[in-house]
Design an enzyme around this catalytic site. Sequence first.
Site, short mmCIF file in Angstrom:
data_model
loop_
_atom_site.label_atom_id
_atom_site.label_comp_id
_atom_site.label_asym_id
_atom_site.label_seq_id
_atom_site.Cartn_x
_atom_site.Cartn_y
_atom_site.Cartn_z
N ASP A 9 0.86 -1.18 0.00
CA ASP A 9 0.00 0.00 0.00
C ASP A 9 0.90 1.24 0.00
O ASP A 9 1.75 1.39 0.88
CB ASP A 9 -0.85 -0.05 1.28
CG ASP A 9 -1.82 1.11 1.39
OD1 ASP A 9 -1.65 2.12 0.66
OD2 ASP A 9 -2.73 1.01 2.22
N ILE A 10 0.68 2.11 -0.95
CA ILE A 10 1.55 3.27 -1.08
C ILE A 10 1.50 4.20 0.15
O ILE A 10 2.48 4.86 0.47
CB ILE A 10 1.25 4.05 -2.38
CG1 ILE A 10 2.38 5.04 -2.67
CG2 ILE A 10 -0.09 4.77 -2.33
CD1 ILE A 10 2.78 5.12 -4.09
N ASP A 33 -5.52 7.85 -4.86
CA ASP A 33 -5.89 9.20 -4.44
C ASP A 33 -6.74 9.16 -3.16
O ASP A 33 -6.46 9.87 -2.16
CB ASP A 33 -6.66 9.84 -5.59
CG ASP A 33 -6.71 11.36 -5.54
OD1 ASP A 33 -6.02 11.95 -4.70
OD2 ASP A 33 -7.45 11.94 -6.37
N THR A 122 -3.06 3.07 -14.38
CA THR A 122 -3.42 1.67 -14.66
C THR A 122 -4.67 1.20 -13.92
O THR A 122 -5.05 0.03 -14.01
CB THR A 122 -2.27 0.69 -14.33
OG1 THR A 122 -2.05 0.73 -12.90
CG2 THR A 122 -0.99 1.05 -15.05
N GLY A 123 -5.31 2.09 -13.18
CA GLY A 123 -6.54 1.74 -12.46
C GLY A 123 -7.74 2.36 -13.17
O GLY A 123 -8.08 1.99 -14.29
N TYR A 125 -8.08 4.95 -14.78
CA TYR A 125 -7.80 5.57 -16.07
C TYR A 125 -7.50 4.57 -17.18
O TYR A 125 -7.24 4.96 -18.33
CB TYR A 125 -6.69 6.62 -15.94
CG TYR A 125 -7.16 7.93 -15.33
CD1 TYR A 125 -8.50 8.13 -14.99
CD2 TYR A 125 -6.28 8.98 -15.10
CE1 TYR A 125 -8.94 9.33 -14.44
CE2 TYR A 125 -6.71 10.19 -14.55
CZ TYR A 125 -8.04 10.36 -14.22
OH TYR A 125 -8.47 11.55 -13.68
N1 AR6 Z 1 -1.31 1.51 -3.03
C1 AR6 Z 1 -0.70 1.18 -4.20
N2 AR6 Z 1 -1.36 0.99 -5.37
C2 AR6 Z 1 -2.72 1.15 -5.34
C3 AR6 Z 1 -3.42 1.50 -4.17
C4 AR6 Z 1 -2.68 1.69 -2.99
N3 AR6 Z 1 -3.24 2.04 -1.81
N4 AR6 Z 1 -4.75 1.60 -4.49
C5 AR6 Z 1 -4.86 1.31 -5.81
N5 AR6 Z 1 -3.64 1.03 -6.33
P1 AR6 Z 1 -5.84 4.46 -9.60
P2 AR6 Z 1 -5.38 6.04 -12.05
C6 AR6 Z 1 -3.27 0.71 -7.73
O1 AR6 Z 1 -7.23 4.16 -10.04
O2 AR6 Z 1 -5.62 4.87 -12.93
C7 AR6 Z 1 -8.75 8.32 -8.78
O3 AR6 Z 1 -10.12 8.37 -8.54
C8 AR6 Z 1 -4.36 0.28 -8.68
O4 AR6 Z 1 -4.59 -1.11 -8.59
O5 AR6 Z 1 -5.61 4.84 -8.20
O6 AR6 Z 1 -4.22 6.95 -12.36
C9 AR6 Z 1 -8.18 9.70 -9.08
O7 AR6 Z 1 -8.82 10.72 -8.36
C10 AR6 Z 1 -3.77 0.67 -10.03
O8 AR6 Z 1 -2.89 -0.35 -10.51
O9 AR6 Z 1 -5.21 5.67 -10.50
C11 AR6 Z 1 -8.40 9.84 -10.55
O10 AR6 Z 1 -9.70 10.29 -10.85
C12 AR6 Z 1 -2.93 1.89 -9.73
O11 AR6 Z 1 -2.76 1.90 -8.32
C13 AR6 Z 1 -8.23 8.43 -11.07
O12 AR6 Z 1 -8.51 7.58 -9.97
C14 AR6 Z 1 -3.55 3.22 -10.15
O13 AR6 Z 1 -4.96 3.20 -9.98
C15 AR6 Z 1 -6.79 8.16 -11.49
O14 AR6 Z 1 -6.72 6.90 -12.09
#
Ligand code: AR6
Length: 174
Positions: A9-10, A33, A122-123, A125
């Site tokens: 977890d980041i 976020d 990668t989540g 977006y």
């Molecule tokens: N620690 C590490 N990695 C994580 C965690 C965590 N706690 N939680 C999720 N991931 P995302 P994006 C992974 O959706 O695609 C938000 O609503 C997850 O599995 O967090 O850049 C923002 O406000 C994935 O592989 O970010 C924006 O609206 C990666 O982190 C939007 O999401 C990124 O997933 C940004 O989307």
Amino acid sequence: MDIRLVQGDITEQDVDAVVNAANSSLLGGGGVDGAIHRAGGHEILEECRALRASSYGKGLPAGQAVATTAGKLPARWVIHTVGPVYSTNEDRSETLASCYRESLRVAAELGARSVAFPAISTGAYGWPAEDGARIAVRTTRDSSVTVGHVRFVLAGERMYEIFERALAETGTAP
Ligand code: AR6
């Protein structure tokens, strides 16, 4: 630059700066976020609001990065960057690379010696994981600014393995 992978977890990383996969509003969301704002507390949101008012009235553009306090997180700073939404009819790879480059530039400016990145875009977006990992690893390895230690913090085993392969492909030892 020392590049490492961690499954976890980041918000729990003991580094100088953690990078947030934010959106242009800087006012929070889900995924990374949401986790950062929940664990870091209201101080982060207050600084984000101040940044919107002072410098980013229209929001932080994709590919850019800006720092705030890390509030209650173990880190000293959160560096907020906005990844591109994945598109099948437009190549936005350069914007995704820019997120890593700009975050490292901001980190170096702050004097951070260790930085933790999530797999940006990668989540929610929708960026394909393999390609997102390749861009993350290559851009970090090729960055002209160096911080001592970069850690990619991956939420699950699948993403960890994808980053392992990307590191191996680019000849970067984990
Ligand atoms: N620690 C590490 N990695 C994580 C965690 C965590 N706690 N939680 C999720 N991931 P995302 P994006 C992974 O959706 O695609 C938000 O609503 C997850 O599995 O967090 O850049 C923002 O406000 C994935 O592989 O970010 C924006 O609206 C990666 O982190 C939007 O999401 C990124 O997933 C940004 O989307």
